[in-house]
Design an enzyme around this catalytic site. Structure first.
Site, PDB file in Angstrom:
ATOM      1  N   HIS A  15       4.665  25.423  -4.471  1.00  0.00           N
ATOM      2  CA  HIS A  15       3.772  24.260  -4.590  1.00  0.00           C
ATOM      3  C   HIS A  15       4.300  23.227  -5.577  1.00  0.00           C
ATOM      4  O   HIS A  15       4.088  22.033  -5.412  1.00  0.00           O
ATOM      5  CB  HIS A  15       2.376  24.697  -5.051  1.00  0.00           C
ATOM      6  CG  HIS A  15       1.572  25.358  -3.967  1.00  0.00           C
ATOM      7  ND1 HIS A  15       1.934  26.549  -3.387  1.00  0.00           N
ATOM      8  CD2 HIS A  15       0.419  24.988  -3.360  1.00  0.00           C
ATOM      9  CE1 HIS A  15       1.044  26.888  -2.469  1.00  0.00           C
ATOM     10  NE2 HIS A  15       0.110  25.951  -2.429  1.00  0.00           N
ATOM     11  N   LYS A  41      -2.833   6.954   1.235  1.00  0.00           N
ATOM     12  CA  LYS A  41      -2.600   7.147   2.679  1.00  0.00           C
ATOM     13  C   LYS A  41      -1.659   8.343   2.861  1.00  0.00           C
ATOM     14  O   LYS A  41      -0.462   8.207   3.122  1.00  0.00           O
ATOM     15  CB  LYS A  41      -2.054   5.866   3.315  1.00  0.00           C
ATOM     16  CG  LYS A  41      -2.248   5.849   4.830  1.00  0.00           C
ATOM     17  CD  LYS A  41      -2.156   4.453   5.393  1.00  0.00           C
ATOM     18  CE  LYS A  41      -2.144   4.415   6.915  1.00  0.00           C
ATOM     19  NZ  LYS A  41      -3.385   4.785   7.579  1.00  0.00           N
ATOM     20  N   ARG A  46       0.840  -1.211   0.000  1.00  0.00           N
ATOM     21  CA  ARG A  46       0.000   0.000   0.000  1.00  0.00           C
ATOM     22  C   ARG A  46       0.871   1.256   0.000  1.00  0.00           C
ATOM     23  O   ARG A  46       0.550   2.249  -0.674  1.00  0.00           O
ATOM     24  CB  ARG A  46      -0.931  -0.016   1.224  1.00  0.00           C
ATOM     25  CG  ARG A  46      -1.905   1.142   1.245  1.00  0.00           C
ATOM     26  CD  ARG A  46      -2.936   1.007   2.345  1.00  0.00           C
ATOM     27  NE  ARG A  46      -2.338   1.083   3.663  1.00  0.00           N
ATOM     28  CZ  ARG A  46      -2.991   0.901   4.807  1.00  0.00           C
ATOM     29  NH1 ARG A  46      -4.286   0.604   4.805  1.00  0.00           N
ATOM     30  NH2 ARG A  46      -2.378   0.989   5.978  1.00  0.00           N
ATOM     31  N   GLU A  73     -16.128   5.269   5.676  1.00  0.00           N
ATOM     32  CA  GLU A  73     -15.192   4.630   6.609  1.00  0.00           C
ATOM     33  C   GLU A  73     -15.142   5.478   7.860  1.00  0.00           C
ATOM     34  O   GLU A  73     -15.870   6.468   7.983  1.00  0.00           O
ATOM     35  CB  GLU A  73     -13.800   4.474   5.980  1.00  0.00           C
ATOM     36  CG  GLU A  73     -13.127   5.791   5.615  1.00  0.00           C
ATOM     37  CD  GLU A  73     -11.748   5.600   4.986  1.00  0.00           C
ATOM     38  OE1 GLU A  73     -11.118   4.549   5.179  1.00  0.00           O
ATOM     39  OE2 GLU A  73     -11.302   6.539   4.297  1.00  0.00           O
TER      40      GLU A  73
HETATM   41  C1  LIG Z   1      -9.013   6.759   7.218  1.00  0.00           C
HETATM   42  C2  LIG Z   1      -8.599   5.377   7.597  1.00  0.00           C
HETATM   43  N1  LIG Z   1      -9.275   4.339   7.081  1.00  0.00           N
HETATM   44  C3  LIG Z   1      -8.949   3.063   7.421  1.00  0.00           C
HETATM   45  C4  LIG Z   1      -7.922   2.794   8.309  1.00  0.00           C
HETATM   46  C5  LIG Z   1      -7.598   1.387   8.665  1.00  0.00           C
HETATM   47  O1  LIG Z   1      -6.448   0.991   7.964  1.00  0.00           O
HETATM   48  P1  LIG Z   1      -5.518  -0.182   8.501  1.00  0.00           P
HETATM   49  O2  LIG Z   1      -6.396  -1.350   8.756  1.00  0.00           O
HETATM   50  O3  LIG Z   1      -4.587  -0.438   7.378  1.00  0.00           O
HETATM   51  O4  LIG Z   1      -4.864   0.309   9.741  1.00  0.00           O
HETATM   52  C6  LIG Z   1      -7.188   3.849   8.860  1.00  0.00           C
HETATM   53  C7  LIG Z   1      -6.106   3.567   9.779  1.00  0.00           C
HETATM   54  O5  LIG Z   1      -5.454   4.429  10.305  1.00  0.00           O
HETATM   55  C8  LIG Z   1      -7.530   5.174   8.489  1.00  0.00           C
HETATM   56  O6  LIG Z   1      -6.853   6.226   8.997  1.00  0.00           O
END
Ligand SMILES: Cc1ncc(COP(=O)(O)O)c(C=O)c1O
Length: 285
Positions: A106, A151, A55, A183
Protein backbone atom coordinates in the site's frame (compact mmCIF):
# COMPACT_ATOMS: atom_id res chain seq x y z
CA UNK A 1 -22.21 1.41 -25.47
CA UNK A 2 -18.96 3.34 -25.76
CA UNK A 3 -16.74 2.58 -28.71
CA UNK A 4 -12.95 2.94 -28.36
CA UNK A 5 -11.01 4.35 -31.29
CA UNK A 6 -7.95 2.57 -32.62
CA UNK A 7 -4.99 4.61 -31.39
CA UNK A 8 -3.73 5.25 -27.85
CA UNK A 9 -0.74 6.78 -26.06
CA UNK A 10 1.20 4.89 -23.46
CA UNK A 11 4.52 5.79 -21.95
CA UNK A 12 5.80 8.17 -24.58
CA UNK A 13 4.47 6.37 -27.63
CA UNK A 14 1.50 6.39 -29.90
CA UNK A 15 0.38 2.84 -30.66
CA UNK A 16 -2.68 0.76 -31.48
CA UNK A 17 -4.84 0.44 -28.36
CA UNK A 18 -4.74 -3.33 -28.81
CA UNK A 19 -0.93 -3.25 -28.40
CA UNK A 20 -0.85 -1.34 -25.08
CA UNK A 21 0.60 -3.54 -22.33
CA UNK A 22 0.17 -2.51 -18.68
CA UNK A 23 1.90 -4.33 -15.82
CA UNK A 24 -0.34 -5.88 -13.13
CA UNK A 25 1.94 -4.05 -10.67
CA UNK A 26 0.72 -0.70 -12.01
CA UNK A 27 -0.94 0.70 -8.88
CA UNK A 28 -3.75 2.08 -11.02
CA UNK A 29 -4.66 -1.56 -11.65
CA UNK A 30 -4.02 -2.84 -8.09
CA UNK A 31 -5.35 0.06 -5.99
CA UNK A 32 -7.07 2.55 -8.30
CA UNK A 33 -4.06 4.76 -7.42
CA UNK A 34 -4.45 7.22 -10.27
CA UNK A 35 -6.07 10.35 -11.64
CA UNK A 36 -8.01 10.79 -14.87
CA UNK A 37 -9.73 13.30 -17.10
CA UNK A 38 -12.34 13.02 -19.84
CA UNK A 39 -12.77 15.88 -22.27
CA UNK A 40 -14.95 16.35 -25.32
CA UNK A 41 -13.28 16.96 -28.68
CA UNK A 42 -15.22 18.77 -31.38
CA UNK A 43 -13.80 19.03 -34.89
CA UNK A 44 -10.44 17.83 -33.61
CA UNK A 45 -10.23 20.45 -30.81
CA UNK A 46 -10.65 19.62 -27.09
CA UNK A 47 -13.18 21.88 -25.35
CA UNK A 48 -12.02 23.38 -22.05
CA UNK A 49 -8.51 21.88 -22.34
CA UNK A 50 -6.91 24.37 -19.93
CA UNK A 51 -9.60 23.77 -17.30
CA UNK A 52 -9.22 19.99 -17.60
CA UNK A 53 -5.42 20.18 -17.33
CA UNK A 54 -5.65 22.50 -14.31
CA UNK A 55 -8.00 20.04 -12.58
CA UNK A 56 -5.65 17.17 -13.51
CA UNK A 57 -2.68 18.95 -11.93
CA UNK A 58 -4.69 19.74 -8.79
CA UNK A 59 -5.94 16.16 -8.43
CA UNK A 60 -2.37 14.84 -8.82
CA UNK A 61 -1.15 17.31 -6.22
CA UNK A 62 -3.84 16.17 -3.77
CA UNK A 63 -2.71 12.52 -4.00
CA UNK A 64 1.02 13.43 -4.13
CA UNK A 65 1.40 12.02 -7.63
CA UNK A 66 4.02 13.95 -9.62
CA UNK A 67 2.90 14.73 -13.19
CA UNK A 68 6.29 13.42 -14.31
CA UNK A 69 6.25 15.48 -17.51
CA UNK A 70 5.34 19.03 -18.51
CA UNK A 71 1.79 20.16 -19.26
CA UNK A 72 3.07 20.88 -22.80
CA UNK A 73 4.17 17.24 -23.19
CA UNK A 74 0.80 16.01 -21.92
CA UNK A 75 -0.97 18.31 -24.37
CA UNK A 76 1.20 17.05 -27.24
CA UNK A 77 0.34 13.43 -26.35
CA UNK A 78 -3.38 14.26 -26.30
CA UNK A 79 -3.22 16.04 -29.63
CA UNK A 80 -1.36 13.06 -31.12
CA UNK A 81 -4.16 10.71 -30.00
CA UNK A 82 -6.84 13.01 -31.41
CA UNK A 83 -5.08 13.26 -34.73
CA UNK A 84 -4.24 9.54 -34.99
CA UNK A 85 -7.93 8.80 -34.38
CA UNK A 86 -8.98 11.00 -37.27
CA UNK A 87 -9.94 14.26 -35.50
CA UNK A 88 -13.67 14.99 -35.60
CA UNK A 89 -15.68 14.43 -32.41
CA UNK A 90 -14.15 12.27 -29.70
CA UNK A 91 -14.36 11.64 -25.97
CA UNK A 92 -10.71 11.88 -24.96
CA UNK A 93 -9.56 9.94 -21.89
CA UNK A 94 -6.32 10.50 -20.04
CA UNK A 95 -5.03 8.82 -16.91
CA UNK A 96 -1.92 9.11 -14.79
CA UNK A 97 -1.11 6.21 -12.47
CA UNK A 98 1.52 5.64 -9.79
CA UNK A 99 3.81 2.81 -10.79
CA UNK A 100 6.48 1.06 -8.72
CA UNK A 101 7.32 -2.34 -10.01
CA UNK A 102 8.67 -3.93 -6.81
CA UNK A 103 5.65 -5.77 -5.42
CA UNK A 104 2.21 -5.12 -3.96
CA UNK A 105 2.46 -2.71 -1.02
CA UNK A 106 0.00 0.00 0.00
CA UNK A 107 2.85 2.42 0.77
CA UNK A 108 4.21 4.53 -2.06
CA UNK A 109 7.14 2.85 -3.85
CA UNK A 110 10.64 4.17 -3.10
CA UNK A 111 11.14 5.28 -6.68
CA UNK A 112 7.64 5.82 -8.05
CA UNK A 113 7.03 6.69 -11.67
CA UNK A 114 3.91 8.21 -13.16
CA UNK A 115 2.61 6.46 -16.25
CA UNK A 116 0.53 8.33 -18.80
CA UNK A 117 -2.15 6.52 -20.79
CA UNK A 118 -4.52 8.25 -23.20
CA UNK A 119 -7.15 6.96 -25.58
CA UNK A 120 -10.42 8.14 -27.04
CA UNK A 121 -13.93 6.87 -27.58
CA UNK A 122 -16.13 8.00 -30.40
CA UNK A 123 -18.20 10.88 -28.96
CA UNK A 124 -21.84 9.84 -29.24
CA UNK A 125 -23.88 12.65 -30.83
CA UNK A 126 -26.47 14.24 -28.55
CA UNK A 127 -29.89 12.68 -29.15
CA UNK A 128 -31.78 15.91 -29.78
CA UNK A 129 -35.24 14.28 -29.65
CA UNK A 130 -34.53 12.54 -26.33
CA UNK A 131 -33.18 15.80 -24.84
CA UNK A 132 -36.23 17.73 -26.09
CA UNK A 133 -38.46 15.28 -24.17
CA UNK A 134 -36.22 15.16 -21.10
CA UNK A 135 -34.68 12.03 -19.59
CA UNK A 136 -35.18 10.14 -16.35
CA UNK A 137 -32.96 9.85 -13.27
CA UNK A 138 -33.07 8.05 -9.93
CA UNK A 139 -31.82 9.27 -6.55
CA UNK A 140 -29.38 7.08 -4.61
CA UNK A 141 -27.44 7.54 -1.38
CA UNK A 142 -23.89 8.74 -2.00
CA UNK A 143 -21.67 5.88 -0.85
CA UNK A 144 -18.38 7.30 -2.13
CA UNK A 145 -15.36 8.43 -0.11
CA UNK A 146 -14.86 11.85 1.47
CA UNK A 147 -12.66 13.38 -1.29
CA UNK A 148 -14.88 13.38 -4.36
CA UNK A 149 -13.24 16.67 -5.42
CA UNK A 150 -10.30 14.53 -6.61
CA UNK A 151 -10.86 12.95 -10.03
CA UNK A 152 -9.56 9.57 -8.95
CA UNK A 153 -9.67 6.37 -11.00
CA UNK A 154 -11.10 4.63 -7.88
CA UNK A 155 -14.68 4.67 -9.16
CA UNK A 156 -16.34 1.55 -7.74
CA UNK A 157 -19.19 3.38 -5.97
CA UNK A 158 -19.82 5.47 -9.11
CA UNK A 159 -19.82 2.30 -11.24
CA UNK A 160 -22.38 0.60 -8.97
CA UNK A 161 -24.65 3.65 -8.87
CA UNK A 162 -24.54 4.09 -12.64
CA UNK A 163 -25.26 0.39 -13.16
CA UNK A 164 -28.34 0.61 -10.89
CA UNK A 165 -29.55 3.63 -12.88
CA UNK A 166 -29.03 1.77 -16.13
CA UNK A 167 -30.95 -1.26 -14.83
CA UNK A 168 -33.79 1.10 -13.83
CA UNK A 169 -33.84 2.51 -17.39
CA UNK A 170 -32.59 5.89 -16.10
CA UNK A 171 -30.02 8.17 -17.70
CA UNK A 172 -28.30 9.03 -14.41
CA UNK A 173 -28.07 8.26 -10.70
CA UNK A 174 -28.25 11.46 -8.67
CA UNK A 175 -26.47 11.17 -5.34
CA UNK A 176 -27.58 12.62 -2.02
CA UNK A 177 -25.89 12.80 1.39
CA UNK A 178 -27.56 13.86 4.62
CA UNK A 179 -30.60 15.15 2.75
CA UNK A 180 -28.49 17.31 0.42
CA UNK A 181 -28.00 17.23 -3.34
CA UNK A 182 -24.36 16.34 -4.17
CA UNK A 183 -23.89 15.42 -7.88
CA UNK A 184 -24.55 12.62 -10.34
CA UNK A 185 -22.63 9.34 -10.52
CA UNK A 186 -21.02 10.72 -13.71
CA UNK A 187 -22.17 14.35 -13.84
CA UNK A 188 -22.73 17.64 -12.08
CA UNK A 189 -26.35 18.43 -11.15
CA UNK A 190 -28.35 21.62 -10.69
CA UNK A 191 -32.00 22.59 -10.42
CA UNK A 192 -34.08 25.57 -11.48
CA UNK A 193 -36.75 27.20 -9.36
CA UNK A 194 -38.45 30.42 -10.46
CA UNK A 195 -35.93 30.86 -13.29
CA UNK A 196 -32.81 30.71 -11.06
CA UNK A 197 -30.30 27.88 -11.44
CA UNK A 198 -29.16 26.52 -8.07
CA UNK A 199 -25.87 24.59 -7.95
CA UNK A 200 -24.47 22.74 -4.91
CA UNK A 201 -21.38 24.20 -3.21
CA UNK A 202 -18.22 22.61 -4.66
CA UNK A 203 -16.74 21.29 -1.42
CA UNK A 204 -14.82 18.01 -0.95
CA UNK A 205 -17.98 16.01 -1.70
CA UNK A 206 -18.27 17.34 -5.25
CA UNK A 207 -16.06 17.13 -8.34
CA UNK A 208 -15.45 20.61 -9.77
CA UNK A 209 -17.07 19.97 -13.15
CA UNK A 210 -15.69 21.71 -16.23
CA UNK A 211 -19.08 21.51 -17.98
CA UNK A 212 -20.75 23.09 -14.97
CA UNK A 213 -18.18 25.95 -15.08
CA UNK A 214 -18.89 26.40 -18.80
CA UNK A 215 -22.65 26.33 -18.09
CA UNK A 216 -22.20 29.14 -15.54
CA UNK A 217 -20.36 31.15 -18.24
CA UNK A 218 -23.24 30.50 -20.66
CA UNK A 219 -25.80 31.46 -17.98
CA UNK A 220 -23.97 34.79 -17.53
CA UNK A 221 -24.16 35.47 -21.26
CA UNK A 222 -27.84 34.45 -21.47
CA UNK A 223 -29.00 36.32 -18.36
CA UNK A 224 -29.91 33.21 -16.32
CA UNK A 225 -29.29 33.93 -12.60
CA UNK A 226 -27.13 31.33 -10.80
CA UNK A 227 -26.87 30.64 -7.07
CA UNK A 228 -24.20 28.37 -5.59
CA UNK A 229 -25.43 27.06 -2.25
CA UNK A 230 -26.54 23.98 -0.37
CA UNK A 231 -29.60 22.41 -2.05
CA UNK A 232 -31.77 20.16 0.08
CA UNK A 233 -33.53 17.18 -1.46
CA UNK A 234 -37.05 18.47 -0.75
CA UNK A 235 -36.29 21.61 -2.73
CA UNK A 236 -34.61 19.53 -5.44
CA UNK A 237 -37.60 17.22 -5.86
CA UNK A 238 -39.96 20.23 -6.05
CA UNK A 239 -37.83 22.13 -8.63
CA UNK A 240 -39.24 23.33 -11.95
CA UNK A 241 -36.29 21.85 -13.86
CA UNK A 242 -33.36 19.53 -13.17
CA UNK A 243 -30.18 19.64 -15.28
CA UNK A 244 -27.21 17.35 -15.36
CA UNK A 245 -23.92 18.47 -16.85
CA UNK A 246 -20.94 16.47 -18.11
CA UNK A 247 -18.24 16.61 -20.77
CA UNK A 248 -19.83 13.92 -22.91
CA UNK A 249 -23.52 14.75 -22.35
CA UNK A 250 -23.26 18.55 -22.28
CA UNK A 251 -26.41 19.86 -20.53
CA UNK A 252 -29.12 17.20 -20.21
CA UNK A 253 -32.65 17.92 -18.94
CA UNK A 254 -34.18 15.49 -16.43
CA UNK A 255 -37.99 15.41 -16.69
CA UNK A 256 -38.63 12.33 -14.55
CA UNK A 257 -37.11 11.76 -11.10
CA UNK A 258 -37.77 8.44 -9.39
CA UNK A 259 -40.85 8.04 -11.60
CA UNK A 260 -42.36 11.45 -10.74
CA UNK A 261 -42.51 14.33 -13.22
CA UNK A 262 -40.07 17.20 -12.73
CA UNK A 263 -42.00 20.48 -13.09
CA UNK A 264 -44.44 19.95 -15.96
CA UNK A 265 -42.66 16.72 -16.96
CA UNK A 266 -40.87 18.15 -20.00
CA UNK A 267 -37.52 19.71 -20.79
CA UNK A 268 -37.88 23.28 -19.51
CA UNK A 269 -37.16 26.77 -20.87
CA UNK A 270 -34.01 27.38 -18.80
CA UNK A 271 -32.53 24.11 -20.10
CA UNK A 272 -33.38 25.20 -23.66
CA UNK A 273 -31.69 28.59 -23.19
CA UNK A 274 -28.56 27.09 -21.63
CA UNK A 275 -28.31 24.21 -24.12
CA UNK A 276 -28.60 26.63 -27.04
CA UNK A 277 -26.00 28.92 -25.45
CA UNK A 278 -23.70 25.93 -24.91
CA UNK A 279 -23.86 25.09 -28.64
CA UNK A 280 -22.78 28.68 -29.37
CA UNK A 281 -19.91 28.39 -26.86
CA UNK A 282 -18.75 25.16 -28.56
CA UNK A 283 -18.85 26.83 -31.95
CA UNK A 284 -16.80 29.83 -30.66
CA UNK A 285 -14.15 27.68 -28.89
C1 LIG B 1 -18.69 12.30 -10.41
C2 LIG B 1 -18.67 13.30 -11.52
N1 LIG B 1 -19.09 14.55 -11.28
C3 LIG B 1 -19.11 15.48 -12.27
C4 LIG B 1 -18.71 15.16 -13.56
C5 LIG B 1 -18.76 16.20 -14.62
O1 LIG B 1 -17.46 16.68 -14.85
P1 LIG B 1 -17.05 17.34 -16.24
O2 LIG B 1 -18.05 18.39 -16.53
O3 LIG B 1 -15.71 17.91 -15.98
O4 LIG B 1 -17.07 16.25 -17.26
C6 LIG B 1 -18.26 13.87 -13.85
C7 LIG B 1 -17.83 13.55 -15.19
O5 LIG B 1 -17.45 12.45 -15.51
C8 LIG B 1 -18.23 12.92 -12.80
O6 LIG B 1 -17.80 11.66 -13.03
Amino acid sequence: MAQALEHAWHEGQLKPLADVRISPLDRGYLFGDGIYEVMPVYDGKPLGLDKHLRRLARSCDEIRLPLGRSIEDITAALMAVIEANGGGNQSLYLQLTRVGLEGRDHRFPDAPQTHLFAMSNRLAPIDADAYANGLSAIVLPDQRWARCDIKSTSLLANVLAKQLASEAGAAEAILERDGELIEGATSAVGCVTGGTLALPVEDARVLPSVTRALTVEVAGRCGVPVETRRVNMDEFRAADEILIMSSTREIMPISDLDGAPVGDGEAGPVWRTLFTGYQALKADA
